[in-house]
Design a protein around this motif. Sequence first.
Motif, PDB file in Angstrom:
ATOM      1  N   VAL A   1       0.755  -1.220  -0.047  1.00  0.00           N
ATOM      2  CA  VAL A   1      -0.089  -0.086   0.065  1.00  0.00           C
ATOM      3  C   VAL A   1       0.803   1.442   0.006  1.00  0.00           C
ATOM      4  O   VAL A   1       1.688   1.401   0.847  1.00  0.00           O
ATOM      5  CB  VAL A   1      -0.845  -0.090   1.075  1.00  0.00           C
TER       6      VAL A   1
ATOM      7  N   ALA B   1       0.699   5.390   0.107  1.00  0.00           N
ATOM      8  CA  ALA B   1      -0.157   6.293   0.424  1.00  0.00           C
ATOM      9  C   ALA B   1       0.725   7.977   0.603  1.00  0.00           C
ATOM     10  O   ALA B   1       1.951   7.608   0.588  1.00  0.00           O
ATOM     11  CB  ALA B   1      -0.596   6.412   2.163  1.00  0.00           C
TER      12      ALA B   1
ATOM     13  N   TRP C   1      -4.559  10.860   9.155  1.00  0.00           N
ATOM     14  CA  TRP C   1      -3.834   9.965   8.744  1.00  0.00           C
ATOM     15  C   TRP C   1      -2.777   9.118   9.776  1.00  0.00           C
ATOM     16  O   TRP C   1      -2.435   8.086   9.599  1.00  0.00           O
ATOM     17  CB  TRP C   1      -2.810  10.637   7.771  1.00  0.00           C
TER      18      TRP C   1
ATOM     19  N   GLU D   1      -0.986   1.014   8.200  1.00  0.00           N
ATOM     20  CA  GLU D   1      -1.675   0.314   6.981  1.00  0.00           C
ATOM     21  C   GLU D   1      -0.752   0.384   6.021  1.00  0.00           C
ATOM     22  O   GLU D   1      -0.865  -0.284   4.777  1.00  0.00           O
ATOM     23  CB  GLU D   1      -3.052   0.830   6.687  1.00  0.00           C
ATOM     24  N   PHE D   2       0.260   1.294   5.883  1.00  0.00           N
ATOM     25  CA  PHE D   2       0.909   1.564   4.901  1.00  0.00           C
ATOM     26  C   PHE D   2       2.359   1.037   4.740  1.00  0.00           C
ATOM     27  O   PHE D   2       2.987   0.936   5.695  1.00  0.00           O
ATOM     28  CB  PHE D   2       1.086   3.233   4.459  1.00  0.00           C
ATOM     29  N   ASP D   3       2.729   0.744   3.392  1.00  0.00           N
ATOM     30  CA  ASP D   3       4.293   0.339   3.290  1.00  0.00           C
ATOM     31  C   ASP D   3       5.049   1.370   3.037  1.00  0.00           C
ATOM     32  O   ASP D   3       6.266   1.324   3.343  1.00  0.00           O
ATOM     33  CB  ASP D   3       4.322  -0.823   2.228  1.00  0.00           C
TER      34      ASP D   3
ATOM     35  N   VAL E   1       4.836   5.998   2.487  1.00  0.00           N
ATOM     36  CA  VAL E   1       4.033   7.101   2.781  1.00  0.00           C
ATOM     37  C   VAL E   1       4.844   8.264   2.173  1.00  0.00           C
ATOM     38  O   VAL E   1       5.912   8.370   2.538  1.00  0.00           O
ATOM     39  CB  VAL E   1       3.853   7.169   4.395  1.00  0.00           C
TER      40      VAL E   1
END
Length: 204
Positions: free
Chosen positions: A5, A7, A88, A94-96, A98
């Motif tokens: 993911v 973002a 955020w 949740e993010f790999d 950013v």
Amino acid sequence: MKDEVFASVGDSLGRNQMESVMCLLAKVEELKWYRDATFHTTAWYFSSYNFTVAFIWSPFLVQPETPTVDTHSVRPIRLHLDIPDNVWVNRYHEFDYVLIGDGAGLISLQYYWRTALSLVVTSRWLELIYMNPIHLEMLDVYHLSLPRPDGHPDKYRGVEGTAHDCLHWCLPGPVDAWNDLMMAMILRHEDLLLRRSTLNIVSV
């Protein structure tokens, strides 16, 4: 970046950059997209790669005093510099990858972004850093973009009566070069992780 993911968090300039990303990636396959009820988050999903790109609207990165902020207002905007924006921060895990935009605001606004970033990589996320080390890189596109004043929409936005836009960028345009550099940084990092993984397997 399969099964990952990516973002982007920021303001309208960050959204401008994500529009460039999606113009490039939309050529790969027909994608699904989602927008939450508050319009804070827009996400695009590539099912063949189980890959998600998301943009999260957080123009200051820190918590505003009121939930709804008019960023075009001339009235002072009250911000809590010691509190990252929950829009955020609560989804950080949740993010790999950013992308945190430094924005194109005034010097005072840039101070808020740096304050928020400092909070993320020090006190607030200390436990997360120990569990999953954070790799930080800075992409400075100022000098790259400076010779391209022609890349702004200026008065050619197609909307009568609006101010000249010398902040955002036309697509295609210089912002595409930003993403070329960003992808090179990500691929270099992915290659480094793969090499470290290979070394660990060999050492075992």
